[in-house]
Design a protein around this motif. Sequence first.
Motif, PDB file in Angstrom:
ATOM      1  N   PHE A  45      92.209  50.051  -9.882  1.00  0.00           N
ATOM      2  CA  PHE A  45      90.897  50.605  -9.598  1.00  0.00           C
ATOM      3  C   PHE A  45      90.811  50.932  -8.113  1.00  0.00           C
ATOM      4  O   PHE A  45      91.648  50.504  -7.325  1.00  0.00           O
ATOM      5  CB  PHE A  45      89.771  49.649 -10.026  1.00  0.00           C
ATOM      6  N   ILE A  46      89.813  51.687  -7.757  1.00  0.00           N
ATOM      7  CA  ILE A  46      89.568  52.051  -6.369  1.00  0.00           C
ATOM      8  C   ILE A  46      88.380  51.248  -5.861  1.00  0.00           C
ATOM      9  O   ILE A  46      87.316  51.248  -6.476  1.00  0.00           O
ATOM     10  CB  ILE A  46      89.268  53.565  -6.218  1.00  0.00           C
ATOM     11  N   LYS A  47      88.567  50.556  -4.760  1.00  0.00           N
ATOM     12  CA  LYS A  47      87.483  49.823  -4.116  1.00  0.00           C
ATOM     13  C   LYS A  47      87.046  50.630  -2.908  1.00  0.00           C
ATOM     14  O   LYS A  47      87.871  51.028  -2.089  1.00  0.00           O
ATOM     15  CB  LYS A  47      87.970  48.434  -3.690  1.00  0.00           C
ATOM     16  N   HIS A  48      85.761  50.884  -2.797  1.00  0.00           N
ATOM     17  CA  HIS A  48      85.208  51.612  -1.657  1.00  0.00           C
ATOM     18  C   HIS A  48      84.803  50.580  -0.607  1.00  0.00           C
ATOM     19  O   HIS A  48      83.931  49.755  -0.843  1.00  0.00           O
ATOM     20  CB  HIS A  48      84.009  52.459  -2.091  1.00  0.00           C
ATOM     21  N   TYR A  49      85.456  50.629   0.534  1.00  0.00           N
ATOM     22  CA  TYR A  49      85.264  49.618   1.568  1.00  0.00           C
ATOM     23  C   TYR A  49      85.150  50.315   2.912  1.00  0.00           C
ATOM     24  O   TYR A  49      86.075  51.011   3.329  1.00  0.00           O
ATOM     25  CB  TYR A  49      86.458  48.655   1.532  1.00  0.00           C
ATOM     26  N   TYR A  50      84.020  50.150   3.576  1.00  0.00           N
ATOM     27  CA  TYR A  50      83.760  50.805   4.861  1.00  0.00           C
ATOM     28  C   TYR A  50      84.029  52.309   4.796  1.00  0.00           C
ATOM     29  O   TYR A  50      84.635  52.884   5.699  1.00  0.00           O
ATOM     30  CB  TYR A  50      84.591  50.175   5.984  1.00  0.00           C
ATOM     31  N   GLY A  51      83.607  52.928   3.707  1.00  0.00           N
ATOM     32  CA  GLY A  51      83.739  54.364   3.550  1.00  0.00           C
ATOM     33  C   GLY A  51      85.131  54.863   3.223  1.00  0.00           C
ATOM     34  O   GLY A  51      85.388  56.060   3.242  1.00  0.00           O
ATOM     35  N   ILE A  52      86.040  53.939   2.920  1.00  0.00           N
ATOM     36  CA  ILE A  52      87.421  54.304   2.603  1.00  0.00           C
ATOM     37  C   ILE A  52      87.720  53.909   1.161  1.00  0.00           C
ATOM     38  O   ILE A  52      87.354  52.825   0.720  1.00  0.00           O
ATOM     39  CB  ILE A  52      88.400  53.586   3.555  1.00  0.00           C
ATOM     40  N   ASP A  53      88.408  54.782   0.438  1.00  0.00           N
ATOM     41  CA  ASP A  53      88.867  54.459  -0.910  1.00  0.00           C
ATOM     42  C   ASP A  53      90.175  53.686  -0.799  1.00  0.00           C
ATOM     43  O   ASP A  53      91.138  54.170  -0.214  1.00  0.00           O
ATOM     44  CB  ASP A  53      89.119  55.729  -1.724  1.00  0.00           C
ATOM     45  N   MET A  54      90.187  52.471  -1.357  1.00  0.00           N
ATOM     46  CA  MET A  54      91.373  51.622  -1.287  1.00  0.00           C
ATOM     47  C   MET A  54      91.836  51.268  -2.693  1.00  0.00           C
ATOM     48  O   MET A  54      91.140  50.550  -3.415  1.00  0.00           O
ATOM     49  CB  MET A  54      91.069  50.331  -0.531  1.00  0.00           C
ATOM     50  N   PRO A  55      93.006  51.755  -3.094  1.00  0.00           N
ATOM     51  CA  PRO A  55      93.542  51.391  -4.417  1.00  0.00           C
ATOM     52  C   PRO A  55      93.843  49.899  -4.483  1.00  0.00           C
ATOM     53  O   PRO A  55      94.392  49.325  -3.537  1.00  0.00           O
ATOM     54  CB  PRO A  55      94.825  52.216  -4.521  1.00  0.00           C
ATOM     55  N   HIS A  56      93.460  49.290  -5.583  1.00  0.00           N
ATOM     56  CA  HIS A  56      93.718  47.873  -5.855  1.00  0.00           C
ATOM     57  C   HIS A  56      94.337  47.718  -7.239  1.00  0.00           C
ATOM     58  O   HIS A  56      94.174  48.581  -8.099  1.00  0.00           O
ATOM     59  CB  HIS A  56      92.418  47.064  -5.798  1.00  0.00           C
ATOM     60  N   ILE A  57      94.997  46.585  -7.419  1.00  0.00           N
ATOM     61  CA  ILE A  57      95.569  46.216  -8.708  1.00  0.00           C
ATOM     62  C   ILE A  57      94.986  44.865  -9.100  1.00  0.00           C
ATOM     63  O   ILE A  57      94.912  43.954  -8.267  1.00  0.00           O
ATOM     64  CB  ILE A  57      97.100  46.107  -8.637  1.00  0.00           C
ATOM     65  N   VAL A  58      94.575  44.727 -10.348  1.00  0.00           N
ATOM     66  CA  VAL A  58      94.165  43.434 -10.877  1.00  0.00           C
ATOM     67  C   VAL A  58      95.375  42.823 -11.572  1.00  0.00           C
ATOM     68  O   VAL A  58      95.929  43.409 -12.504  1.00  0.00           O
ATOM     69  CB  VAL A  58      92.997  43.555 -11.877  1.00  0.00           C
ATOM     70  N   TYR A  59      95.798  41.678 -11.059  1.00  0.00           N
ATOM     71  CA  TYR A  59      96.850  40.889 -11.699  1.00  0.00           C
ATOM     72  C   TYR A  59      96.173  39.761 -12.460  1.00  0.00           C
ATOM     73  O   TYR A  59      95.136  39.258 -12.034  1.00  0.00           O
ATOM     74  CB  TYR A  59      97.766  40.271 -10.643  1.00  0.00           C
ATOM     75  N   SER A  60      96.756  39.327 -13.571  1.00  0.00           N
ATOM     76  CA  SER A  60      96.191  38.180 -14.284  1.00  0.00           C
ATOM     77  C   SER A  60      97.263  37.441 -15.062  1.00  0.00           C
ATOM     78  O   SER A  60      98.343  37.958 -15.312  1.00  0.00           O
ATOM     79  CB  SER A  60      95.064  38.619 -15.220  1.00  0.00           C
ATOM     80  N   VAL A  61      96.925  36.209 -15.384  1.00  0.00           N
ATOM     81  CA  VAL A  61      97.787  35.362 -16.199  1.00  0.00           C
ATOM     82  C   VAL A  61      96.877  34.558 -17.129  1.00  0.00           C
ATOM     83  O   VAL A  61      95.785  34.148 -16.738  1.00  0.00           O
ATOM     84  CB  VAL A  61      98.676  34.427 -15.338  1.00  0.00           C
ATOM     85  N   GLN A  62      97.350  34.359 -18.336  1.00  0.00           N
ATOM     86  CA  GLN A  62      96.608  33.572 -19.317  1.00  0.00           C
ATOM     87  C   GLN A  62      97.276  32.235 -19.515  1.00  0.00           C
ATOM     88  O   GLN A  62      98.480  32.100 -19.359  1.00  0.00           O
ATOM     89  CB  GLN A  62      96.525  34.316 -20.645  1.00  0.00           C
ATOM     90  N   ASN A  63      96.473  31.260 -19.874  1.00  0.00           N
ATOM     91  CA  ASN A  63      96.970  29.932 -20.231  1.00  0.00           C
ATOM     92  C   ASN A  63      97.097  29.911 -21.745  1.00  0.00           C
ATOM     93  O   ASN A  63      96.133  29.649 -22.448  1.00  0.00           O
ATOM     94  CB  ASN A  63      96.016  28.855 -19.745  1.00  0.00           C
TER      95      ASN A  63
END
Length: 95
Positions: free
Chosen positions: A73-91
């Motif tokens: 997803f893209i996070k908008h931070y201080y007027g800048i688009d920053m690509p992010h990745i969500v990592y996850s693990v299940q128990n």
Amino acid sequence: TWQDADGETLLEIGYLLRRDQWRRGYATEAALACKAYAFTLPGITEVSSMIRDTNLASRRVAERLGMQPRKRFIKHYYGIDMPHIVYSVQNHSRG
């Protein structure tokens, strides 16, 4: 916890270290402890980390925790688009 763009509430493991404390294993150690603790809590079967796509060190920490990339997803931070990745693990032992 945080809510993603799809409205899903996720339990997040995160950390922030001073630069002079990088590359000492502290992030991995702390994140492993947080993951272990989270999975002792009632109803918690998954933990996530939201990581900027260019942060290779944090991506490696997530992978050491057994996390896999789940979505981008893209996070908008201080007027800048920053690509992010969500990592996850299940128990899976508590699924």
